[in-house]
Design an enzyme around this catalytic site. Structure first.
Site, PDB file in Angstrom:
ATOM      1  N   THR A 185       0.866  -1.186   0.000  1.00 39.59           N
ATOM      2  CA  THR A 185       0.000   0.000   0.000  1.00 39.59           C
ATOM      3  C   THR A 185       0.899   1.231   0.000  1.00 39.59           C
ATOM      4  OG1 THR A 185      -0.053   0.136   2.386  1.00 39.59           O
ATOM      5  CG2 THR A 185      -1.743  -1.214   1.350  1.00 39.59           C
ATOM      6  N   GLU A 330      -5.798  -3.894  -0.434  1.00 39.16           N
ATOM      7  CA  GLU A 330      -6.089  -4.960   0.529  1.00 39.16           C
ATOM      8  C   GLU A 330      -7.261  -5.835   0.102  1.00 39.16           C
ATOM      9  OE1 GLU A 330      -5.461  -1.843   1.160  1.00 39.16           O
ATOM     10  OE2 GLU A 330      -4.484  -1.514   3.089  1.00 39.16           O
ATOM     11  N   LYS A 439     -14.213  17.971  10.935  1.00 36.25           N
ATOM     12  CA  LYS A 439     -15.128  17.966  12.075  1.00 36.25           C
ATOM     13  C   LYS A 439     -15.431  19.414  12.455  1.00 36.25           C
ATOM     14  CE  LYS A 439     -13.789  13.410  13.401  1.00 36.25           C
ATOM     15  NZ  LYS A 439     -12.379  13.138  13.057  1.00 36.25           N
ATOM     16  N   TRP A 444     -19.687  16.027  11.138  1.00 35.30           N
ATOM     17  CA  TRP A 444     -18.735  15.704  10.077  1.00 35.30           C
ATOM     18  C   TRP A 444     -19.146  16.326   8.750  1.00 35.30           C
ATOM     19  CZ3 TRP A 444     -17.444   9.720  10.579  1.00 35.30           C
ATOM     20  CH2 TRP A 444     -16.863   9.498  11.839  1.00 35.30           C
TER      21      TRP A 444
END
Ligand code: ADP
Length: 542
Positions: A185, A330, A439, A444
């Site tokens: 990754t 993944e 935030k 959010w």
């Protein structure tokens, strides 16, 4: 009581056996690194993969050895993968867009024993070869005429090396859970982490990827994986194509609009896949030249959020259906695809685009949920955000060497690091990376929603949103914009355009114009760098 069916391990090279037996004449066309378009087919690739396996074994490589590749999408790169897997060795794709130091670190961590490299990337190999202690062999994927002349390294010429054996070779046999491939990754935080695919997971993923409501691949398609093989297995296409017998068109190293268009046209490509950045280049080229896309039926767009305006342009102007997809290294990498279920199939116009803006639903083999702060399941109502978690037979259960164990729980749920909501029909929408979400006053704000909206403005080339510290609200959004060439929109124009299309309190507090937005090695916006760049920025509302 056990079933009485045959034990036929799911091994990747069986995919190539099948392609050679049933679709041997189907072409694999590549823009070669040397320049010309090169044509081969599955029968020839099968023979050459056998030669590679035979030569690797002769040279002392064996089950479990890691064989690195540093290459574009070409037939040679495909052969090397299958040849390595055919002796139980592990192909390890390296991302050439990383810094040489990172590549050396990754190669040492994986203990790569050999590397197959395209001419383009010789400077990287020259820089890292001495630093990789496990490295025994460097094979340059070209012919004798094009071999680098003045290298201080001991280089092997690929074509000569392949020609040194006859291909009379029987694939090795081993358990289907044996490692087949590796990919690290990008590691925007901390060290890169190694994902290790198995033969079984690759075969299952290729079958799942080919399904009609996934990539919908068949032997009647001509498909162009623009997404690189070093970018999460070219989203599975390097295996799904031979598994179905589809014709493959490899773009090599040329991804500019004109080069991509040329292959789409001459090879009558019906299906293609890449990140939004590539499609921006193609769409600009089409706009400049007035050319159309008569052969192309479907384009899969993922890796980062596909802007609504892009979907609309492909569909309305060029008659090409867009399938928005989400996934990660993944996950081999497909996690969700946006083909339309009957519930949504008859939608038109904006209602249809609303659904296509979502990243789609999980295919068979991917279980999905969103969870809250206490790890509780959140409802599938299309609104409630949560951490997106997945599991399945082609999802990692650990990273190589045990790093990042905190991302996996005892029930095998893998925390993707993405924040998303899922609607009542299973359609998931990514609202942010957990670390990028803004935030504001305890609520959010989705930076992806804001970015998608901003690039809908006709004068905006690219947009990124980051949170800037605010004395009252903790954080407020700053919109960072790259203007289209020759255009000069004002901040107020863009904000006006956004007004009314999102909740009032989501509106960016300011707009900053830049010449360029930094990208990671996999083409994603580098928010960390932007946050650093704007760390002293003071919002007018502060
Ligand atoms: P890949 O190599 O397939 O891009 P990476 O592992 O580099 O996968 O990155 C995966 C991450 O990319 C995801 O966790 C997600 O944050 C982002 N991503 C991938 N596809 C999309 C998409 N369609 N929309 C938004 N984000 C996406």
């Amino acid at each position: 009581m056990l079933g009485l069916m045959q034990d036929w391990p799911l091994l990747c090279h069986k995919i190539l056996d099948y392609a050679a037996a049933q679709h041997g004449k189907r072409e694999v066309v590549s823009r070669s690194v040397e320049g010309p378009i090169v044509r081969t087919n599955y029968a020839e690739i099968h023979l050459r993969a056998k030669k590679i396996a035979q030569a690797l074994e002769r040279d002392g490589f064996k089950l479990g050895d890691r064989i690195a590749t540093l290459g574009w999408n070409t037939a040679r790169h495909m052969e090397v993968w299958y040849g390595a897997m055919g002796i139980g060795a592990v192909y390890h794709t390296l991302n050439p867009r990383l810094f040489p130091e990172q590549i050396a670190w990754i190669m040492n961590h994986a203990e790569d024993q050999a590397i197959f490299v395209d001419l383009t990337f010789m400077p990287i190999v020259e820089a890292v070869a001495d630093k990789v202690t496990s490295l025994k062999k460097i094979v340059v994927m070209t012919d004798a005429a094009h071999m680098p002349k003045d290298s201080r390294l001991n280089l092997v010429c690929y074509e000569d090396w392949v020609a040194s054996v006859d291909g009379d070779f029987k694939w090795k046999e081993f358990d289907e859970n044996t490692a087949a491939g590796m990919c690290y990754t990008s590691g925007t935080t901390g060290d890169p982490k190694g994902v290790v695919y198995s033969h079984r997971s690759n075969v299952l993923h290729a079958m799942i990827a080919s399904l009609p409501d996934a990539l919908d691949i068949s032997c009647n398609e001509s498909i162009m994986p623009v997404v690189p093989m070093f970018h999460a297995n070219a989203w599975g296409i390097a295996m799904a194509a031979p598994l179905t017998g589809a014709k493959v068109v490899n773009p090599g190293g040329m991804m500019d609009g004109a080069s991509i268009y040329e292959l789409l046209d001459t090879e009558k490509v019906s299906f293609t896949a890449a990140v939004p950045t590539v499609w921006l280049m193609l769409l600009s080229y089409l706009e400049e030249t007035g050319k159309m896309l008569p052969h192309l039926k479907r384009v899969v767009i993922g890796g980062s959020a596909c802007p609504r305006a892009m979907t609309q342009k492909f569909q309305d102007v060029y008659g090409v259906e867009v399938v928005h997809a989400w996934g990660m290294t993944e996950m081999s990498p497909l996690g969700s695809l946006g083909s339309l279920k009957p519930e949504y199939a008859s939608l038109e116009g904006d209602d249809r685009l609303d659904i296509q803006e979502k990243q789609g639903y999980a295919p068979f083999g991917v279980e999905m949920k969103v969870t809250g702060d206490e790890n509780e399941d959140r409802p599938w109502d299309g609104e409630t955000f949560g951490r997106l978690k997945v599991r399945g037979p082609a999802v990692a259960k650990a990273y190589y060497g045990g790093a990042g164990a905190e991302n996996f729980d005892e029930e095998n749920w893998f925390d993707t690091g993405d924040v998303a909501h899922i609607d009542e029909n299973g359609y998931m929408q990514i609202t942010d990376r957990a670390k990028d979400v803004i935030k504001s006053g305890g609520e959010w704000i989705s930076t992806i929603d804001l970015e998608n909206l901003a690039v809908g403005h006709p004068d905006v080339q690219e947009a990124a949103v980051i949170g800037i510290v605010h004395p009252k609200w903790d954080e407020r959004p700053l919109l960072i914009v790259v203007r289209k060439e020759g255009k000069d929109p004002k901040a107020s124009d863009i904000l006006e355009f956004m007004q009314g299309k999102i909740a009032k309190w989501w509106m960016p507090d300011d707009v900053a114009f830049v010449d360029e937005i930094p990208h990671t090695a996999t083409g994603k916006i580098q928010k960390m760098e932007l946050r650093q760049q704007f760390s002293d920025y003071v919002l007018p509302t502060a």
